[in-house]
Design an enzyme around this catalytic site. Structure first.
Site, short mmCIF file in Angstrom:
data_model
loop_
_atom_site.label_atom_id
_atom_site.label_comp_id
_atom_site.label_asym_id
_atom_site.label_seq_id
_atom_site.Cartn_x
_atom_site.Cartn_y
_atom_site.Cartn_z
CG ASP A 1 -1.74 1.19 1.25
OD1 ASP A 1 -1.76 2.11 0.65
OD2 ASP A 1 -2.31 1.26 2.45
CE LYS B 1 -1.55 7.23 -3.40
NZ LYS B 1 -2.16 6.40 -2.47
CD GLU C 1 -4.93 3.77 -2.41
OE1 GLU C 1 -5.84 4.43 -1.87
OE2 GLU C 1 -3.70 3.83 -2.68
CG ASP D 1 -9.61 3.89 0.80
OD1 ASP D 1 -9.32 4.59 1.79
OD2 ASP D 1 -9.00 3.52 -0.04
#
Lengths: 622, 190
Positions: free
Chosen positions: A21, A83, A183, A205
């Site tokens: 992850d 990211k 994800e 999420d």
């Protein structure tokens, strides 16, 4: 006891793959072991690698926890939230660029470059360093049995450029990406497996930097995504930012603006805000403290949960909006949702839980650690991809429509959003002039009607069309979105059968040549750093093995034959000699020989462990 | 069916091993999709050679594309009309005459609703409109189903009539999607 775990892992012949992850704030690795996914955390730590990088004045680069600690003292040379820059151009990241301490540039293809201590780094290279760190920790947990195979998760709402950037980061880290998985889908795998779910599930999420909602149907082990929606710029970080702003308003009355804008001070504020936010999840009120001795500043303020919720509500409503859109896309009514699953650290916030429960009209699942569930799901998928099981199948969708710019700047959709991947579509083209041998086209991703409002994936130049009268050539351009959600384009002239050549100029992406060039330069450098850390880790590991073996021998020597004992003594002597040499390869070899020699002893020990376990004691108490 | 043949098969019905017919057991289609996906999905070929992986991608894409066509009533009927040599939507753009009158009314109601502020009585009428469109759509497809069973002869006159009805269906779907979008924005601003 680590030693026994290592031995058990060695008995699995199939090459393992690690699920990673790669998060905005933290990254984590997980692995399938003994019939279930487990998070990899050696040395008693929790295994999270803060997605932070620090550049030392001696040219060294540190990643993870240490980088985050160093950032407190020297924030000018630390980078966070990489990211958010993946697959983006400078104009996309104006807001995030403000918190970057170094100059930012852009290469000719629109890839952002961070300039740190005189060197330039792309987000791909920096993410590669984080991946290497997670991979390194995972391999240590695997007992030095390296695997380069990985499954990496990305937000479901990531577009092609962001996915490509993630894949390139893995290539730069020397990793073999078996699959890029979304994800929320990964999380549903971990949950589905844990809870043996069937029916329609909504996965909510809310991570550090991104938000996704995915609706899935689970039926006989097939996890089929019906629709997905999200925001790649919505997460827990935004909530911290709200507290920082409130604090700044307060502080602006007492301290000078220069101090307030100081990066070190800003970093202090961010950490204080994060801590306060986390406390507010369990306490009705919490303090936010900033202590700066050199400025004789000791500031504190109490926030009640109610105050925080007032600040946070608009951000959380944006996530709920995305849920409405996902439902509309899947043509589902709220009543069709059987289960709701919460993923991501920010879903610990009581207001988030309350709003999700209100909206979906049912209590969401929170049984699994929301920070670990994505990595765990990635490990499940890694298990499937390495041939571990055929009982589980994941069918995902592409989050955004794919289209081509037409005359006049409109978009002709080629593949619609929420199409199940892999998927392909073929579009016909023809020439508008006699003997025209090339066609240019512009591929975009997004839902807006005009090409300029969508994201450019690339400009494609089709050449090698045979010379024919205008309108005679029939060029079939095939778009294929693979199981990773990544696009490839190929073309063929149908009358003559000539394969037209396609040149792609990626937008905000690296070309293959650039990736290879980087692999030659920076990666070698990074690898040297990792060899150093690997040596120190190996030393610790071998030390543990030696102690465990000595301990085992004291108790069980009588149960072993003479030859085994002699092998053990020999290999222990070699390992001790290799420890003195400080050579990573020699030590690794000696360690492997030593490990094989310990197998009979481990078997005897395992027998005893099993016996004790059967008499009611848990393994980890032994 | 051999793998390469499967990937090339132009007919979505063939891909799923079904007779070409408008009537379809959707439950059975879904079960076949899941079963076939278990055979060809790239996840089960991830550690194999480039060729096997490429083939799995192709087969899976063909399967998903075929499923997309079959699962939706409009696209399934559209495929059959084309397959039988009927006109496509660029050569036959008209809608049935009776339908055109209704379209005018619906467009007016939709325009009024769109212009009206959120929460106003005009906005509430879109719910009624949506209901009306849904039932009209159901009736339209019941008619299409009757005309497609048994399948009309190739290039026959009924195919042109069917194309007009499918144009009407496209209009209905577009309008229903607009209403759905209006509903979302309405919910958002509350």
């Amino acid at each position: 006891m680590g030693f026994i775990e290592l031995t058990v892992l060695n008995n699995t012949a199939r090459q393992a793959a690690i699920g990673i992850d790669l998060g905005t704030t933290n990254s984590l690795g997980a692995l399938w072991k003994d019939g279930r996914p487990i998070v990899l955390h050696p040395e008693g730590g929790n295994g999270y690698v803060p997605s932070a990088i620090y550049f030392g004045d001696d040219g060294s680069i540190v990643v993870g926890r240490e980088a985050r600690d160093r950032a407190l003292i020297d924030p000018e040379h630390a980078l966070f939230s990489i990211k958010r820059f993946m697959g983006r151009g400078l104009k996309d990241v104006a807001q995030d660029a403000k918190s970057v301490p170094c100059p930012l540039g852009e290469n000719p293809n629109g890839v952002i470059e961070f300039e740190m201590r005189g060197k330039k780094y792309t987000p791909q290279e920096l993410s590669a360093l984080i991946l290497l760190k997670v991979h390194d920790i995972a391999c240590r947990t695997l007992g030095g049995h390296e695997t380069t195979k990985v499954v990496i998760t990305v937000p479901a709402y990531f577009d092609d450029a962001q996915r490509s950037a993630t894949r390139d980061a893995a290539r730069l880290a020397g990793l073999d990406v078996l699959r890029i998985v979304n994800e929320p889908t990964a999380a549903s795998l971990a949950y589905g497996l844990d809870q043996k779910k069937q029916g329609t599930v909504a996965v909510f999420d809310l991570g550090g930097g991104t938000f996704d909602v995915s609706l899935l149907s689970i039926e006989e082990g097939v996890f089929r995504v019906l629709s997905t929606h999200g925001d790649t710029h919505l997460g827990g970080d935004d909530l911290d930012h709200l507290l920082v702003q409130a604090a700044m308003e307060d502080l602006s009355r007492t301290i000078p603006a220069t101090t307030l804008r100081d990066r070190g001070f800003q970093q202090l504020l961010r950490l204080a805000a994060e801590k306060c936010k986390i406390e507010l999840s369990t306490a009705p009120e919490a303090g936010m403290h900033v202590h700066l001795p050199e400025a004789a500043l000791h500031w504190r303020r109490r926030f009640t949960r109610e105050e925080f919720e007032q600040l946070a509500a608009p951000v959380i409503e944006r996530a709920i909006d995305a849920c409405r859109k996902a439902l509309a896309d899947a043509k589902l009514e709220l009543t069709a949702i059987d289960e709701v699953v919460l993923v991501g650290g920010a879903t610990r916030i009581p207001l988030v839980r309350r709003r999700v429960e209100e909206f979906f009209g049912r209590k969401p699942h929170t049984e699994l650690n929301p920070d670990e569930v994505v990595a765990l799901g990635a490990a499940v998928q890694a298990h499937v991809l390495t041939g571990g099981t055929r009982d589980i199948l994941l069918m995902d969708v592409t989050p955004l429509s794919l289209g081509m710019e037409t005359l006049g700047g409109a978009v002709a959709k080629v593949i619609l959003r929420n199409s199940t991947i892999p998927c392909s579509a073929t579009e016909g083209f023809t020439t508008y002039a006699d003997n025209q041998t090339g066609i240019d086209f512009h591929v975009v991703q997004g839902e807006r009607e005009l090409a300029r409002d969508c994201r450019t994936l690339g400009r494609f130049k089709l050449s090698g069309i045979p010379p024919l009268p205008a309108g005679m050539a029939r060029v079939a351009v095939k778009f294929h979105i693979d199981a990773n959600g990544l696009l490839t384009v190929s073309a063929k002239e149908e009358i003559t059968g000539a394969t037209a050549r396609i040149e792609v100029t990626p937008m905000n992406g690296l070309t293959d040549g650039e990736v290879e060039g980087m692999l030659k330069e920076s990666y070698v450098h990074a690898r040297a750093d990792f060899d150093a850390s690997r040596l120190s880790n190996l030393k610790v590991e071998v030390g543990t093995m030696l102690r465990a073996t000595e301990h085992g021998l004291r108790e069980y020597k009588s149960a072993l034959d003479k030859e085994t004992v002699r092998d053990l003594d020999d290999s222990m002597a070699s390992v001790r000699a290799a420890l003195e040499l400080s050579d990573v390869t020699a030590l690794q070899k000696a360690r492997d020989v030593f490990e094989r020699a310990t197998l009979p002893l481990a078997a005897v020990m395992m027998d005893n462990v099993a016996k004790r376990a059967l008499t009611g004691k848990r393994l980890d108490e032994v | 069916m051999a793998a390469a043949e499967f990937a090339r098969a132009a007919s979505p019905f063939e891909v799923f091993g079904l007779e070409t017919a408008y009537a379809l057991d959707k439950e059975a289609l879904r079960r076949r999709l899941l079963r076939f996906s278990r055979l060809v999905h790239p996840d089960f070929f991830a550690t194999q050679g480039d060729e096997a992986r490429r083939l799995a991608e192709q087969l899976s894409a063909a399967l998903n594309r075929a499923h997309e066509i079959l699962a939706n009533d409009a696209s399934r009927a559209d495929w059959i009309v084309r397959h039988l040599g009927g006109p496509d939507e660029s050569s036959e753009r008209a809608m049935p005459q009776a339908f055109l009158m209704e379209v005018l009314e619906w467009n007016e109601a939709l325009e009024a609703a769109r212009a009206a502020p959120v929460g106003s009585p005009e906005r509430a009428t879109i719910e009624r409109l949506a209901g009306e469109l849904e039932s009209r759509r159901r009736a339209l497809f019941e008619g299409i189903a009757r005309q497609l069973a048994p399948l009309p002869a190739e290039k026959s006159a009924p195919l042109a009539a069917l194309r007009k009805e499918l144009n009407a269906a496209r209009y209905l779907d577009k309008t229903l999607a607009e209403i759905a979008a209006l509903r979302v924005t309405q919910a958002l601003s509350q």
